[in-house]
Motif scaffolding. Sequence first.
Motif, PDB file in Angstrom:
ATOM      1  N   GLU A  95      80.524  -0.698  32.299  1.00 26.36           N
ATOM      2  CA  GLU A  95      79.202  -0.106  32.116  1.00 26.36           C
ATOM      3  C   GLU A  95      78.371  -1.057  31.278  1.00 26.36           C
ATOM      4  O   GLU A  95      78.790  -1.489  30.206  1.00 26.36           O
ATOM      5  N   THR A  96      77.191  -1.388  31.782  1.00 26.73           N
ATOM      6  CA  THR A  96      76.234  -2.205  31.043  1.00 26.73           C
ATOM      7  C   THR A  96      75.096  -1.281  30.621  1.00 26.73           C
ATOM      8  O   THR A  96      75.062  -0.111  31.030  1.00 26.73           O
ATOM      9  N   PRO A  97      74.130  -1.766  29.853  1.00 22.27           N
ATOM     10  CA  PRO A  97      73.004  -0.904  29.485  1.00 22.27           C
ATOM     11  C   PRO A  97      72.216  -0.395  30.703  1.00 22.27           C
ATOM     12  O   PRO A  97      71.614   0.671  30.649  1.00 22.27           O
ATOM     13  N   ASP A  98      72.256  -1.155  31.828  1.00 20.02           N
ATOM     14  CA  ASP A  98      71.449  -0.786  32.986  1.00 20.02           C
ATOM     15  C   ASP A  98      72.219  -0.216  34.165  1.00 20.02           C
ATOM     16  O   ASP A  98      71.611   0.363  35.075  1.00 20.02           O
TER      17      ASP A  98
ATOM     18  N   GLU B 269      77.046  11.343  35.145  1.00 16.04           N
ATOM     19  CA  GLU B 269      75.783  12.049  35.337  1.00 16.04           C
ATOM     20  C   GLU B 269      74.573  11.112  35.353  1.00 16.04           C
ATOM     21  O   GLU B 269      73.570  11.381  36.005  1.00 16.04           O
ATOM     22  N   ASN B 270      74.686   9.977  34.666  1.00 14.62           N
ATOM     23  CA  ASN B 270      73.538   9.066  34.571  1.00 14.62           C
ATOM     24  C   ASN B 270      73.456   8.060  35.731  1.00 14.62           C
ATOM     25  O   ASN B 270      72.640   7.146  35.703  1.00 14.62           O
ATOM     26  N   ALA B 271      74.267   8.219  36.768  1.00  9.36           N
ATOM     27  CA  ALA B 271      74.251   7.283  37.899  1.00  9.36           C
ATOM     28  C   ALA B 271      73.104   7.599  38.856  1.00  9.36           C
ATOM     29  O   ALA B 271      72.870   8.747  39.208  1.00  9.36           O
ATOM     30  N   LYS B 272      72.377   6.562  39.260  1.00  8.08           N
ATOM     31  CA  LYS B 272      71.341   6.696  40.297  1.00  8.08           C
ATOM     32  C   LYS B 272      72.021   6.450  41.637  1.00  8.08           C
ATOM     33  O   LYS B 272      72.022   5.340  42.159  1.00  8.08           O
ATOM     34  N   SER B 273      72.616   7.484  42.169  1.00  4.16           N
ATOM     35  CA  SER B 273      73.445   7.322  43.368  1.00  4.16           C
ATOM     36  C   SER B 273      72.648   6.979  44.620  1.00  4.16           C
ATOM     37  O   SER B 273      73.226   6.559  45.620  1.00  4.16           O
ATOM     38  N   ASP B 274      71.332   7.106  44.580  1.00  2.30           N
ATOM     39  CA  ASP B 274      70.516   6.756  45.746  1.00  2.30           C
ATOM     40  C   ASP B 274      70.063   5.290  45.709  1.00  2.30           C
ATOM     41  O   ASP B 274      69.372   4.839  46.614  1.00  2.30           O
ATOM     42  N   GLU B 275      70.473   4.529  44.687  1.00  2.00           N
ATOM     43  CA  GLU B 275      70.071   3.129  44.573  1.00  2.00           C
ATOM     44  C   GLU B 275      71.269   2.180  44.461  1.00  2.00           C
ATOM     45  O   GLU B 275      71.174   1.098  43.884  1.00  2.00           O
ATOM     46  N   VAL B 276      72.409   2.566  45.015  1.00  2.13           N
ATOM     47  CA  VAL B 276      73.625   1.756  44.937  1.00  2.13           C
ATOM     48  C   VAL B 276      73.481   0.510  45.805  1.00  2.13           C
ATOM     49  O   VAL B 276      72.951   0.557  46.909  1.00  2.13           O
TER      50      VAL B 276
ATOM     51  N   LYS C 149      71.701   2.930  36.347  1.00  2.00           N
ATOM     52  CA  LYS C 149      71.735   4.113  35.478  1.00  2.00           C
ATOM     53  C   LYS C 149      70.330   4.676  35.306  1.00  2.00           C
ATOM     54  O   LYS C 149      69.345   3.966  35.463  1.00  2.00           O
ATOM     55  N   GLN C 150      70.276   5.939  35.000  1.00  2.00           N
ATOM     56  CA  GLN C 150      69.012   6.603  34.702  1.00  2.00           C
ATOM     57  C   GLN C 150      69.184   7.394  33.411  1.00  2.00           C
ATOM     58  O   GLN C 150      70.300   7.699  33.006  1.00  2.00           O
ATOM     59  N   GLU C 151      68.085   7.694  32.794  1.00  2.94           N
ATOM     60  CA  GLU C 151      68.113   8.499  31.577  1.00  2.94           C
ATOM     61  C   GLU C 151      68.466   9.936  31.942  1.00  2.94           C
ATOM     62  O   GLU C 151      67.919  10.499  32.887  1.00  2.94           O
ATOM     63  N   VAL C 152      69.377  10.489  31.220  1.00  2.00           N
ATOM     64  CA  VAL C 152      69.781  11.867  31.470  1.00  2.00           C
ATOM     65  C   VAL C 152      69.074  12.756  30.464  1.00  2.00           C
ATOM     66  O   VAL C 152      69.102  12.499  29.258  1.00  2.00           O
ATOM     67  N   LYS C 153      68.433  13.782  30.992  1.00  2.00           N
ATOM     68  CA  LYS C 153      67.751  14.719  30.101  1.00  2.00           C
ATOM     69  C   LYS C 153      68.798  15.495  29.311  1.00  2.00           C
ATOM     70  O   LYS C 153      69.772  15.987  29.871  1.00  2.00           O
TER      71      LYS C 153
END
Length: 143
Positions: free
Chosen positions: A34-37, A102-109, A124-128
Motif C-alpha cells: 500500500e502506497t499513499p495513492d 474500503e478505500n479502493a477505487k475498484s472502478d479505476e483498476v 485509493k480514495q478518501e473514505v468518509k
Amino acid sequence: MSLISQLCGDEIFDPFLSLINKCPVLNTPTDWKETPDAHIFVSDLPGLKKEEVTVEVVDEGKALQISGDRENEGFNEDNKNDKWHRVERCRGKFLRRFRLPENAKSDEVKASMENGVLVVTVPKQEVKKKPEKKVIDIEEIKG
C-alpha cells in the motif's frame, strides 16, 4: 524397486515441493503493498503472456481476482513414449482472490505485464468517516 522409488526416482521425497506445486497460493506468489495513492499487487507468472491471464474486480467491487491457465506443455498424446525424470513446474489453472479494502477505487483498476510479472494498481480514495455514535432523544408520549 519400491513404489516410492518408481514415483520419485532416486531422490528423497520432498512433501513441501509437492505441496507448492499443487497449491495455487504457493505457485502464484503475489506481493501486496500500500502506497499513499494506491494498493499495488505484483504477481510472478513466469512463462505466461498477458493473453493467458485475467484480472477482474468481482463481488460488486469488493475483491480483486487474478486467474489464468498454465499450459500442460509436453504432456500430450504425441509424447507418450517420453520418460519424465522430474516434473516441478506448475501446470493447470490458477486463481487468486484478494478482498479489497474500503478505500479502493475498484472502478479505476489498471494492470500491466512485463517479463512474466503482473502489476495491478488499485487507486485509493478518501473514505468518509462513519459517525461514532448518535444519541437519540426518547420522546415521552402523553396519553
